[in-house]
Design an enzyme around this catalytic site. Structure first.
Site, PDB file in Angstrom:
ATOM      1  CG  HIS A 172     -18.246  96.200 -57.230  1.00  0.00           C
ATOM      2  ND1 HIS A 172     -17.061  96.885 -57.131  1.00  0.00           N
ATOM      3  CD2 HIS A 172     -19.003  96.887 -58.122  1.00  0.00           C
ATOM      4  CE1 HIS A 172     -17.097  97.967 -57.903  1.00  0.00           C
ATOM      5  NE2 HIS A 172     -18.277  97.979 -58.528  1.00  0.00           N
ATOM      6  CB  SER A 299     -14.385  65.567 -47.425  1.00  0.00           C
ATOM      7  OG  SER A 299     -13.931  65.528 -46.083  1.00  0.00           O
ATOM      8  CE  LYS A 305     -16.327  69.916 -48.015  1.00  0.00           C
ATOM      9  NZ  LYS A 305     -16.407  71.366 -48.048  1.00  0.00           N
ATOM     10  CD  GLU A 312     -11.154  73.655 -54.473  1.00  0.00           C
ATOM     11  OE1 GLU A 312     -11.402  74.329 -53.477  1.00  0.00           O
ATOM     12  OE2 GLU A 312     -11.145  72.417 -54.447  1.00  0.00           O
TER      13      GLU A 312
END
Ligand code: ARG
Length: 494
Positions: A172, A299, A305, A312
């Protein structure tokens, strides 16, 4: 109209004939319809398979006495030249000639004349295209299978260097029990191993010959289908030719494409799950790993970043491949026997599935395992592991609570009572903001008097790991056995 009228084709009929069709047609296709029905701009990638199939067919036609030796020789020569033309990029693909098959056949006839027109004897584009797609896919499966072994090799390699590295195992997404990082990676090796097995199974059914089914009913020529199957390597492990046994099924079956896309979807689902973990692990809140900069991007607005674009995108591309599976399976559902033009729509999803899978697996093998230096045989540039951050995280969240319960069971408590006792201990530890292992022995003994000083070994991360020394468990001793078995299998490329 005179009784002795000699037939004169109309201008439209001549135009239609020029475009490769019989005199039956009274008007040419509009440009829009031509574009709508043509497949040459995507199915040209089947050219190698198409030529291999034609060469095998011509050889067989000669062997059974349908084609003269001269005609066969001319066809082989012509097809060889066409191969070279396509390879070198000088071949002119024509939309007017609809698909890869008609383009190659037209060029062959232009090169060698009448012999070229004899090639299509006993054959239809229906069994031709089914054969081409199967041959093409079979070879692609072999390439993808090899890449699945590369990804497994990379994972096993990283695992072998991280057997004693401990991170929290989750259920979980809540800290559950400590596990070895190697153990975690080997879970993915199991997934990719099953994927490779599944692909081998798909390959077996893909590598079966439709040619000889002709349009749908078989052919009146005495074809030797077994010879064609052998020439094309469509044989089983014992060299027995694999031939589609029903002509209607042979030209209309696309199960192999669906099965492949289903197997590919599962590969991508595994890649996607791994991607999700990589993304979580490399976030600032976890900081468990880093991947090499070349797999990340910055970024345009936030200078600090480094985004995990590759994992992804892989997660995103999973949707694309699963979409192709849905497309293909829906393509088949309403089709009556036998061939229908719908089947031309099998190619783009299949091609894109292969491309996506191949690129993804190549990138993942390198992103995880780095590159092997040809000189030294050393790997470099794979994921970097922050063992301290993983261990710190495992120390938060009471990952060894089950171990305390197990400890009490060994002292004679029924498991359910032990479970309840430990819940009390965890509550006190939370209140004090400490780990179970940081409670005093006297405090622990207040929960149960059977607790002795050896409890701290059970409460340690390493003690917890070592205790799980059964087949499939996370104890380093078990992991070493697993790694050795995987290494032996992968060295044999199996
Ligand atoms: N381009 C077609 C396909 O991909 C080849 C078979 C065409 N057969 C036919 N009867 N129109 O399926």
């Amino acid at each position: 109209m005179s009784e002795n009228h000699t037939y004169q084709p109309s201008a439209n009929q001549l135009a239609a004939k020029e475009h490769g069709w019989s005199a039956l047609f009274t008007e040419p296709m509009s440009d829009l319809v031509k574009r709508y029905t043509a497949s040459v701009f995507f199915d040209q990638r089947l050219w190698r398979a198409d030529i291999a199939g034609s060469r095998a067919h011509a050889h067989m036609l000669h062997t059974v006495g349908i084609l003269s030796a001269e005609d066969e020789a001319a066809i082989q020569r012509g097809l060889q030249q066409i191969s070279e033309e396509i390879e070198s990029g000088v071949f002119e693909w024509q939309l007017d000639l609809e698909d890869v098959h008609l383009n190659i056949e037209a060029r062959l006839t232009a090169l060698i004349g009448d012999a070229g027109k004899r090639l299509h004897t006993g054959r239809s584009r229906n069994d031709q295209v089914a054969t081409d797609v199967r041959l093409w896919l079979r070879d692609e499966i072999d390439g993808i299978h090899a890449l699945l072994l590369d990804v497994q090799t990379a994972l096993v390699d990283v695992a072998s260097r991280n057997i004693e590295v401990i991170l929290p195992g989750f259920t979980h997404l809540q800290v559950a029990q400590p596990v070895s990082f190697a153990h975690h990676l080997l879970a993915y090796v199991e997934m990719f191993k099953r994927d490779a097995e599944r692909l081998q199974d798909v390959r077996r059914r893909t590598n079966t010959l439709p040619l000889g089914a002709a349009a749908l009913a078989g052919t009146s020529y005495p074809l030797d289908r077994a010879l064609v199957a052998k020439t094309l390597g469509m044989v089983d492990a014992h060299g027995v030719p694999q031939i589609c046994q029903n002509s209607l099924d042979a030209v209309s079956d696309r199960d192999f494409a669906i099965e492949f896309t289903a197997a590919a979807s599962l590969v991508m689902v595994h890649i996607s799950r791994l991607s999700e973990e990589l993304i979580i692990w490399m976030s600032q809140n976890f900081g468990f790993i880093r991947i090499a900069d070349r797999f990340t991007t910055g970024s345009s607005i936030m200078p600090q970043k480094k985004n995990p674009d590759v994992p992804e995108l892989a997660r995103g591309k999973t949707g694309r491949v699963v979409g192709h599976l849905m497309g293909l399976i829906t393509l088949m559902k309403g089709q009556p026997l036998a061939y229908n033009k719908d089947n031309q729509e099998d190619k783009e999803p299949l091609f894109d599935t292969v491309d996506t899978l191949r690129d993804t697996l190549r990138i993942f093998a390198e992103m995880i395992g780095g590159q092997v230096d040809a000189q030294t045989g050393q790997r470099a540039g794979g994921i970097t592991v922050n063992a301290a951050a993983m261990e710190q995280a495992a120390l938060r969240g009471y990952a060894t609570a089950t171990d305390l319960a197990d400890y009490l069971v060994k002292k004679g408590l029924p498991f359910r009572d032990a479970h309840e006792t430990v819940a009390h201990a965890v509550r006190i530890a939370i209140e004090r903001g400490v780990d179970l292992s940081e409670l005093e022995l006297q405090d622990l003994q207040r929960f149960n008097s059977a607790i002795e000083a050896d409890v701290f070994e059970a409460l340690s991360l390493r003690g917890s790991l070592n205790a799980r020394n059964t087949l499939g468990g996370t104890a380093p001793a078990q992991i070493r056995l697993q790694i050795a078995a995987h290494q032996e299998r992968l060295a044999a490329r199996a």
